[in-house]
Design a protein around this motif. Sequence first.
Motif, PDB file in Angstrom:
ATOM      1  N   LEU A   1       0.825  -1.206   0.000  1.00  0.00           N
ATOM      2  CA  LEU A   1       0.000   0.000   0.000  1.00  0.00           C
ATOM      3  C   LEU A   1       0.865   1.264   0.000  1.00  0.00           C
ATOM      4  CD1 LEU A   1      -3.104   0.275   0.022  1.00  0.00           C
ATOM      5  CD2 LEU A   1      -2.958   0.694   2.478  1.00  0.00           C
ATOM      6  N   GLN A   2       0.544   2.181  -0.892  1.00  0.00           N
ATOM      7  CA  GLN A   2       1.287   3.441  -1.015  1.00  0.00           C
ATOM      8  C   GLN A   2       0.548   4.548  -0.256  1.00  0.00           C
ATOM      9  OE1 GLN A   2       4.155   3.309  -2.726  1.00  0.00           O
ATOM     10  NE2 GLN A   2       3.668   1.135  -3.076  1.00  0.00           N
ATOM     11  N   PRO A   3       1.263   5.609   0.134  1.00  0.00           N
ATOM     12  CA  PRO A   3       0.569   6.759   0.726  1.00  0.00           C
ATOM     13  C   PRO A   3      -0.563   7.227  -0.195  1.00  0.00           C
ATOM     14  CG  PRO A   3       2.927   7.025   0.973  1.00  0.00           C
ATOM     15  CD  PRO A   3       2.721   5.796   0.135  1.00  0.00           C
ATOM     16  N   ASN A   4      -1.658   7.688   0.425  1.00  0.00           N
ATOM     17  CA  ASN A   4      -2.845   8.149  -0.313  1.00  0.00           C
ATOM     18  C   ASN A   4      -3.622   7.041  -1.016  1.00  0.00           C
ATOM     19  OD1 ASN A   4      -3.010  10.908   0.154  1.00  0.00           O
ATOM     20  ND2 ASN A   4      -1.325  11.297  -1.266  1.00  0.00           N
ATOM     21  N   GLN A   5      -3.257   5.792  -0.760  1.00  0.00           N
ATOM     22  CA  GLN A   5      -3.978   4.696  -1.419  1.00  0.00           C
ATOM     23  C   GLN A   5      -4.899   4.007  -0.416  1.00  0.00           C
ATOM     24  OE1 GLN A   5      -1.413   1.629  -2.989  1.00  0.00           O
ATOM     25  NE2 GLN A   5      -3.054   0.658  -4.156  1.00  0.00           N
ATOM     26  N   ARG A   6      -6.043   3.542  -0.885  1.00  0.00           N
ATOM     27  CA  ARG A   6      -6.944   2.809   0.006  1.00  0.00           C
ATOM     28  C   ARG A   6      -6.967   1.337  -0.380  1.00  0.00           C
ATOM     29  NH1 ARG A   6     -10.298   5.825  -3.052  1.00  0.00           N
ATOM     30  NH2 ARG A   6     -11.678   4.807  -4.559  1.00  0.00           N
ATOM     31  N   ALA A   7      -7.428   0.525   0.569  1.00  0.00           N
ATOM     32  CA  ALA A   7      -7.577  -0.904   0.337  1.00  0.00           C
ATOM     33  C   ALA A   7      -8.655  -1.392   1.289  1.00  0.00           C
ATOM     34  CB  ALA A   7      -6.258  -1.627   0.605  1.00  0.00           C
ATOM     35  N   CYS A   8      -9.011  -2.667   1.179  1.00  0.00           N
ATOM     36  CA  CYS A   8     -10.026  -3.181   2.105  1.00  0.00           C
ATOM     37  C   CYS A   8      -9.734  -4.617   2.495  1.00  0.00           C
ATOM     38  CB  CYS A   8     -11.412  -3.039   1.505  1.00  0.00           C
ATOM     39  SG  CYS A   8     -11.684  -3.941  -0.020  1.00  0.00           S
ATOM     40  N   SER A   9     -10.352  -5.047   3.577  1.00  0.00           N
ATOM     41  CA  SER A   9     -10.207  -6.408   4.080  1.00  0.00           C
ATOM     42  C   SER A   9     -11.577  -7.056   4.258  1.00  0.00           C
ATOM     43  CB  SER A   9      -9.513  -6.406   5.441  1.00  0.00           C
ATOM     44  OG  SER A   9      -8.155  -6.062   5.314  1.00  0.00           O
ATOM     45  N   LEU A  10     -11.682  -8.302   3.827  1.00  0.00           N
ATOM     46  CA  LEU A  10     -12.885  -9.102   4.061  1.00  0.00           C
ATOM     47  C   LEU A  10     -12.618 -10.002   5.265  1.00  0.00           C
ATOM     48  CD1 LEU A  10     -13.217 -10.586   0.436  1.00  0.00           C
ATOM     49  CD2 LEU A  10     -13.824  -8.275   1.174  1.00  0.00           C
ATOM     50  N   ASP A  11     -13.656 -10.599   5.822  1.00  0.00           N
ATOM     51  CA  ASP A  11     -13.413 -11.609   6.865  1.00  0.00           C
ATOM     52  C   ASP A  11     -13.512 -13.013   6.240  1.00  0.00           C
ATOM     53  OD1 ASP A  11     -16.144 -11.873   6.550  1.00  0.00           O
ATOM     54  OD2 ASP A  11     -16.553 -12.139   8.686  1.00  0.00           O
ATOM     55  N   GLY A  12     -13.416 -14.036   7.075  1.00  0.00           N
ATOM     56  CA  GLY A  12     -13.294 -15.409   6.593  1.00  0.00           C
ATOM     57  C   GLY A  12     -14.468 -15.946   5.808  1.00  0.00           C
ATOM     58  N   ASP A  13     -15.622 -15.321   5.871  1.00  0.00           N
ATOM     59  CA  ASP A  13     -16.743 -15.764   5.029  1.00  0.00           C
ATOM     60  C   ASP A  13     -17.288 -14.611   4.178  1.00  0.00           C
ATOM     61  OD1 ASP A  13     -17.862 -14.468   7.214  1.00  0.00           O
ATOM     62  OD2 ASP A  13     -19.613 -15.777   7.310  1.00  0.00           O
ATOM     63  N   ALA A  14     -16.521 -13.516   4.147  1.00  0.00           N
ATOM     64  CA  ALA A  14     -16.789 -12.394   3.241  1.00  0.00           C
ATOM     65  C   ALA A  14     -18.139 -11.697   3.472  1.00  0.00           C
ATOM     66  CB  ALA A  14     -16.671 -12.834   1.780  1.00  0.00           C
ATOM     67  N   ASP A  15     -18.523 -11.599   4.757  1.00  0.00           N
ATOM     68  CA  ASP A  15     -19.703 -10.767   5.030  1.00  0.00           C
ATOM     69  C   ASP A  15     -19.352  -9.489   5.803  1.00  0.00           C
ATOM     70  OD1 ASP A  15     -19.229 -11.969   7.465  1.00  0.00           O
ATOM     71  OD2 ASP A  15     -21.266 -12.753   7.715  1.00  0.00           O
ATOM     72  N   ARG A  16     -18.086  -9.331   6.151  1.00  0.00           N
ATOM     73  CA  ARG A  16     -17.659  -8.086   6.811  1.00  0.00           C
ATOM     74  C   ARG A  16     -16.613  -7.388   5.952  1.00  0.00           C
ATOM     75  NH1 ARG A  16     -16.178  -9.020  13.096  1.00  0.00           N
ATOM     76  NH2 ARG A  16     -18.053 -10.142  13.748  1.00  0.00           N
ATOM     77  N   LEU A  17     -16.634  -6.077   6.002  1.00  0.00           N
ATOM     78  CA  LEU A  17     -15.726  -5.276   5.186  1.00  0.00           C
ATOM     79  C   LEU A  17     -15.130  -4.146   6.009  1.00  0.00           C
ATOM     80  CD1 LEU A  17     -14.780  -4.509   2.243  1.00  0.00           C
ATOM     81  CD2 LEU A  17     -16.778  -3.003   2.168  1.00  0.00           C
ATOM     82  N   MET A  18     -13.812  -4.033   5.980  1.00  0.00           N
ATOM     83  CA  MET A  18     -13.141  -2.887   6.591  1.00  0.00           C
ATOM     84  C   MET A  18     -12.312  -2.201   5.522  1.00  0.00           C
ATOM     85  SD  MET A  18     -13.951  -2.786   9.780  1.00  0.00           S
ATOM     86  CE  MET A  18     -12.753  -1.642  10.379  1.00  0.00           C
TER      87      MET A  18
END
Length: 543
Positions: free
Chosen positions: A281-298
């Motif tokens: 991940l670079q400065p000013n860049q966004r990303a996201c994480s799923l959980d183990g069954d892909a119903d949560r998003l951060m």
Amino acid sequence: ESDKSKVVDLANRHTKPSGTTYQYGTAGFRMKADQLDPVMFTVGIVAALRSKKLDSKIIGVMVTASHNPEEDNGVKLVDPRGDMLEQAWEGYATALANSSSPEELVHQIHQMVTALQIDLSKPANVIYARDTRPSGPALVSALVDGLKAAPGGTTTYTDEGVLTTPILHYLVRCKNTLGTEEEYGVPTEEGYYEKLATAFKKLLKPRGSIDSQNAPEELLVDCANGVGTTATEKLAKHLEGYIKLIPVNTSIDKLGVLNKGCGADYVKTQQKLPPSMVPLLQPNQRACSLDGDADRLMYYYLDRNGKFKMLDGDKIAALVAGFFGELMEHAGISKEELDVGVVQTAYANGASTHYLSQRVPVQCVPTGVKHLHHAAEHYSIGVYFEANGHGTVLFSANALNVLRRHQATSPAQQASLENLIALTELINQTVGDALSDMLLVEVVLAYRGHGGAEWDSLYTDLPNRLVKVSVKDRGAFKTEDAERRLTAPQGLQDKLDALIKKYEGGRAFVRPSGTEDVVRVYAEATHKVEADELAFKVAGMVY
Ligand code: 16G
Ligand code: ZN
């Protein structure tokens, strides 16, 4: 009689160890996988009975322990519209699971069938899926034994293989509405990707005011080494040319790595980047994480100095709720015609509640998706998110009608109207869905030409602290007011009130966990040190 011996025969292969007590909790049964075999068996029976009770409608069974460690597993039932099992049935599922012998199980089934007046002669229809946990296949065969053991008319069941939780929910709804006015989509995994991708492409077409030029060229998606990996890969293919999804943490065949040092729960609880994301991940860049069954998003981003900033479920709710208000205004639809409301839990950051309350009605309900989902159904457009990243937006039947019938009076209104309709297709209506939510977030940001920093600036999170406390009996803790106040142990809430009063911007609450044998303490305050101190003082009073 043959029904009875069938149950007894099969139940003998799935006997409950004495001394274990099972509980259909916040998200179904969940525990160490090696204890779940007998539960899977009885859940199979419950699923079949539920289908019989609902005129042979298709019931779903999802085998997953979500964000929990790899050695855990769990199982939950999905009702015909794709929502969670009706709460009244949780007690029956628990009673069957705790039967001490095959004969006792037969008796419990009989009691249940009588109390609920289930017509056993009806056929039953069940579909099931599992996440990538190594314990899955064996647990599924125990489930199948339960389906075979179900008394009365034939039980038909289909193995949907390895799927995310939201895709299974989608399939259940599609299959039950097929050929009706409420048809929800093509009832296949492929149909799901196609539905999301088609809606996304309508929204990001360079038309109206949503400009695909604003979408990021690529988006890193942390798949938690779980089932979200395959789903992200497949979805990415459908989105080629619109957004490039790059799956990270994709080791689904490697033992011991699921949810480990990665995934939505890691990000939320550690409040930092998954180590695997650090070099990417670079400065000013966004990303996201799923959980183990892909119903949560951060979501998260690095600011221009490379500092980690988290964009959690509360931030998603704030982003999305505002967006609907805006689009409705642009489409010429008034707040009287369609009301937008937001549902949160006590864990919502106070700053998010403050921000949202100034714009839309906000309601607080007890923890657990089923509570949020049902409350959100009372609005035309009901936005619900838990701070941990589980949530979605629900459109009422009336909202869908209003959108279909509305006459736009200008091309700009027409474009906004079409965007609103496409959003009803993009957003999973059955349950929180990380992939659908991710596309929603990207649409809103592209529409506004915003990045992580602008999104983050909607409001500033109050410093907060979450602490777990092991207590002798968490059952002694009773709550009211959507878990924000204790009614027992007696007198404790008064002491807490006196303490909290001393902290600027202080808020704290105590509730028994629904998934672990602990009591949770949440505290927030204007200053970080005070939020920490408040949390630990409260924890000390609870202990
Ligand atoms: C379950 C819930 C989640 C909730 C969490 C709280 C569902 C599908 N999942 O994971 O929504 O936030 O439990 O756990 O309802 P706790 O009661 O241990 O704090
Ligand atoms: Zn999950």
